[in-house]
Design a protein around this motif. Structure first.
Motif, PDB file in Angstrom:
ATOM      1  N   VAL A 102       0.891  -1.364  -0.072  1.00  0.00           N
ATOM      2  CA  VAL A 102      -0.136   0.063  -0.090  1.00  0.00           C
ATOM      3  C   VAL A 102       0.919   1.225  -0.003  1.00  0.00           C
ATOM      4  O   VAL A 102       1.607   1.428   1.019  1.00  0.00           O
ATOM      5  CB  VAL A 102      -0.917   0.001   1.403  1.00  0.00           C
ATOM      6  CG1 VAL A 102      -1.952   1.191   1.012  1.00  0.00           C
ATOM      7  CG2 VAL A 102      -1.438  -1.171   1.327  1.00  0.00           C
ATOM      8  N   PRO A 103       0.822   1.963  -1.015  1.00  0.00           N
ATOM      9  CA  PRO A 103       1.794   3.002  -1.367  1.00  0.00           C
ATOM     10  C   PRO A 103       1.298   4.322  -0.433  1.00  0.00           C
ATOM     11  O   PRO A 103       0.062   4.436  -0.182  1.00  0.00           O
ATOM     12  CB  PRO A 103       1.778   3.540  -2.533  1.00  0.00           C
ATOM     13  CG  PRO A 103       0.665   2.801  -2.986  1.00  0.00           C
ATOM     14  CD  PRO A 103      -0.127   1.828  -2.522  1.00  0.00           C
ATOM     15  N   MET A 104       2.130   4.995   0.111  1.00  0.00           N
ATOM     16  CA  MET A 104       1.794   6.545   0.688  1.00  0.00           C
ATOM     17  C   MET A 104       2.300   7.660  -0.063  1.00  0.00           C
ATOM     18  O   MET A 104       3.454   7.663  -0.528  1.00  0.00           O
ATOM     19  CB  MET A 104       2.749   6.633   2.174  1.00  0.00           C
ATOM     20  CG  MET A 104       2.477   7.806   2.950  1.00  0.00           C
ATOM     21  SD  MET A 104       0.850   8.003   3.739  1.00  0.00           S
ATOM     22  CE  MET A 104       1.075   6.962   5.031  1.00  0.00           C
ATOM     23  N   TYR A 105       1.210   8.352  -0.395  1.00  0.00           N
ATOM     24  CA  TYR A 105       1.342   9.549  -1.253  1.00  0.00           C
ATOM     25  C   TYR A 105       1.384  10.850  -0.715  1.00  0.00           C
ATOM     26  O   TYR A 105       1.039  11.084   0.365  1.00  0.00           O
ATOM     27  CB  TYR A 105       0.121   9.698  -2.289  1.00  0.00           C
ATOM     28  CG  TYR A 105      -0.035   8.391  -3.219  1.00  0.00           C
ATOM     29  CD1 TYR A 105       0.976   8.405  -4.485  1.00  0.00           C
ATOM     30  CD2 TYR A 105      -1.085   7.804  -3.229  1.00  0.00           C
ATOM     31  CE1 TYR A 105       0.608   7.253  -5.345  1.00  0.00           C
ATOM     32  CE2 TYR A 105      -1.241   6.554  -4.106  1.00  0.00           C
ATOM     33  CZ  TYR A 105      -0.426   6.371  -4.973  1.00  0.00           C
ATOM     34  OH  TYR A 105      -0.368   5.483  -6.030  1.00  0.00           O
ATOM     35  N   GLN A 106       2.455  11.676  -1.230  1.00  0.00           N
ATOM     36  CA  GLN A 106       2.715  12.955  -0.972  1.00  0.00           C
ATOM     37  C   GLN A 106       2.285  13.949  -1.986  1.00  0.00           C
ATOM     38  O   GLN A 106       2.967  13.955  -3.040  1.00  0.00           O
ATOM     39  CB  GLN A 106       3.974  13.226  -0.211  1.00  0.00           C
ATOM     40  CG  GLN A 106       4.366  14.629   0.127  1.00  0.00           C
ATOM     41  CD  GLN A 106       5.876  14.865   0.691  1.00  0.00           C
ATOM     42  OE1 GLN A 106       6.137  14.185   1.846  1.00  0.00           O
ATOM     43  NE2 GLN A 106       6.690  15.354   0.176  1.00  0.00           N
ATOM     44  N   PHE A 107       1.428  15.146  -1.773  1.00  0.00           N
ATOM     45  CA  PHE A 107       1.205  15.887  -2.655  1.00  0.00           C
ATOM     46  C   PHE A 107       0.709  17.225  -2.106  1.00  0.00           C
ATOM     47  O   PHE A 107       0.194  17.302  -0.799  1.00  0.00           O
ATOM     48  CB  PHE A 107       0.083  15.237  -3.629  1.00  0.00           C
ATOM     49  CG  PHE A 107      -1.181  14.918  -3.017  1.00  0.00           C
ATOM     50  CD1 PHE A 107      -2.402  15.776  -2.801  1.00  0.00           C
ATOM     51  CD2 PHE A 107      -1.442  13.973  -2.339  1.00  0.00           C
ATOM     52  CE1 PHE A 107      -3.554  15.241  -2.394  1.00  0.00           C
ATOM     53  CE2 PHE A 107      -2.353  13.348  -1.766  1.00  0.00           C
ATOM     54  CZ  PHE A 107      -3.462  14.113  -1.651  1.00  0.00           C
TER      55      PHE A 107
END
Length: 252
Positions: A102-107
């Motif tokens: 499960v990826p962790m996104y930063q935006f």
């Protein structure tokens, strides 16, 4: 969380599913006039499985579709991911495990706030740290899904599951209340005849949407997937052309 009894919304849904399954199991067993433990147990497993899959498909498809189609689109970077093991049974009736990630996104959202949110989509593919992906973000629910062709395919699959198990659940309800099943048998037979062109149309729509998203930059697709899409489109066109030629020869 709903304040009453301090039960979460998911808990209430699970309770409703369980009560509905018990009630339908009682009504079906009453119509079958079979009070044996094996018969009742099988009927209960059947009803709770159909209700659970239908409810899960509907809720999952609606929430994912809302985020995918109506969420705000951003370019997000994968900063980390977590992994877990999922157990499954193979064709040899043996239990096996495979890793899910499960990826962790930063935006940064349109308000200028830096967000770090975990994706709602789980995959066996290992995320590439530092890679930038196009994502859809629902600010009201905090839901994030990648704007990819695979996510769109999962939505289509969920929609089809909802249709199939919705039909099965409706048939179970009508049977439990004593209705004749001739109508459902006829509907099932006609559904098989219409399912092929309907599924073909949905499949074609998915392919066209994937191409549109790829060339507009809103959907990420590897080269092998792009080649597969073109191959499927060529196959569909060849099938339609062949069918048209055969139909013309039949008329002549």
């Amino acid at each position: 969380m709903i304040p009453f009894l301090k039960i979460t919304t998911t808990g209430y849904i699970a309770a409703i599913v369980l009560i509905a399954a018990i009630f339908l199991c009682y009504m079906i067993s009453k119509r079958l006039k079979d009070g044996g433990c094996v018969s009742i147990g099988f009927t209960f497993l059947l009803t709770i499985s159909v209700i659970s899959i239908f409810a899960g498909s509907v809720v999952g498809t609606i929430t994912t579709s809302h985020t995918y189609f109506y969420g705000d689109v951003y370019e997000a970077k994968i900063i980390s991911y977590r992994s877990y093991r999922e157990k499954y049974r193979d064709s040899d009736d043996k239990y096996r495990y495979h890793n899910m990630n499960v990826p962790m996104y930063q935006f940064t959202d349109n308000k200028g706030t830096l967000l770090k949110i975990e994706s709602d989509e789980h995959s066996s593919d290992v995320p590439v740290l530092g890679q930038t992906e196009t994502i859809s973000y629902n600010a009201s629910t905090g839901s994030v899904v990648p704007k990819t062709f695979s996510t769109f395919g999962l939505i289509l699959l969920g929609f089809l599951f909802s249709l199939v198990f919705g039909f099965l659940l409706t048939a179970l309800i009508f049977y439990a209340f004593g209705s004749r099943m001739d109508t459902f048998k006829e509907i099932f037979a006609k559904s098989l005849l219409t399912a092929l062109p309907l599924c073909s149309a949905l499949f074609a729509a998915g392919l066209v949407y994937g191409l549109y998203g790829y060339y507009t930059g809103t959907v990420i697709m590897p080269l092998w997937a792009l080649a597969f899409v073109y191959l499927c489109i060529a196959g569909l066109l060849l099938f339609l052309f062949t069918a048209y030629i055969k139909k013309g020869r039949t008329r002549s």
